[in-house]
Design an enzyme around this catalytic site. Sequence first.
Site, mmCIF file in Angstrom:
data_model
loop_
_atom_site.group_PDB
_atom_site.id
_atom_site.type_symbol
_atom_site.label_atom_id
_atom_site.label_comp_id
_atom_site.label_asym_id
_atom_site.label_seq_id
_atom_site.Cartn_x
_atom_site.Cartn_y
_atom_site.Cartn_z
ATOM 1 N N GLU A 151 0.832 -1.202 0.000
ATOM 2 C CA GLU A 151 0.000 0.000 0.000
ATOM 3 C C GLU A 151 0.865 1.251 0.000
ATOM 4 O O GLU A 151 1.735 1.437 0.862
ATOM 5 C CB GLU A 151 -0.936 0.021 1.208
ATOM 6 C CG GLU A 151 -1.855 1.230 1.192
ATOM 7 C CD GLU A 151 -2.876 1.243 2.302
ATOM 8 O OE1 GLU A 151 -3.778 2.112 2.276
ATOM 9 O OE2 GLU A 151 -2.785 0.389 3.207
ATOM 10 N N GLU B 20 -12.733 3.319 2.521
ATOM 11 C CA GLU B 20 -12.059 3.409 3.817
ATOM 12 C C GLU B 20 -12.298 4.797 4.407
ATOM 13 O O GLU B 20 -12.065 5.806 3.746
ATOM 14 C CB GLU B 20 -10.558 3.159 3.636
ATOM 15 C CG GLU B 20 -9.765 3.175 4.921
ATOM 16 C CD GLU B 20 -8.274 2.967 4.685
ATOM 17 O OE1 GLU B 20 -7.688 2.131 5.376
ATOM 18 O OE2 GLU B 20 -7.712 3.646 3.797
#
Length: 296
Positions: free
Chosen positions: A153, A247
């Site tokens: 990520e 998110e």
Amino acid sequence: MNKPLRANSLGIHALVWVGDTTPDSIRHAVRSTSEAGFDLLELSLHDLERLDVPGTRTLLAEAGLGVVCSRGLAFDADVSSDDPAVVKRGAALLRASLETTVGLGGRIFTGALFSALGKYPAAPTPAGRANAVSVIRELATAAADNDVTLGLEVCNRYETNLVNTARQAVELADDIGADNVMVHLDTYHMNIEEADMARPVREVGDRLGYVHIGENHRGFLGSGHIDFTSFFHALGDIGYRGPITFESFSSSVVARGLSDDLAVWRDLWEDGRELADHALNFTTAMLAVSGPAKHG
């Protein structure tokens, strides 16, 4: 409920619903995710010791949900450290998290697997970066044996010093040299570090394996200044068919310790269901006009 067929699996982070992974919290997160119409639930493995893996797998299966696991590391278990003892602790934590992912039936384990999650006082050292490469290369071998893909990520400079741009993630993946290591882009972080929202997507291309969408302030999608139109058009240009997960964090939900780690100092929202419904509708609309469903 019957979910529509989609070109991309649409997911939501469990921290939209709950702040920990106790059985009651997991039950609530699974039920809420299913009722809201998402395809998968992302679980952060920051609370491993309280997670009932067999029970959670059963709940997910009963709800017809997929699962993705994610995590960051702490500074005392940082695989990009120069200290062999610290690296060893980080490697053990990653291996335990991979085993949990497999136990849950997950096929993606992603996050800042390469460093601690927090602001570093200095740039990474060559030795530290080499340690991260070595640990993740070994983890990738174990992951491949279990049909799991690892995600790198891309996070902003205040949460890691190792991978802040898509290009750096590709370079790290190249050095790791494993076919089951992919790049994970997150619009919240891209907004801070990248020059625009489209070029990094095209630069990563078919190595993009997971996407987080979040606003610049981590609130309701479309209420900030992120250029989601360009981002989703770029996903369509590369024919991206992987998961897209919403998110968002609010201190009204996220536990105190994790709130501190994520610098969640205020309540951006209080009603997770309202936020989730909006996110699903927003993402579905974006994909309808610009996403990979146009490239079938």
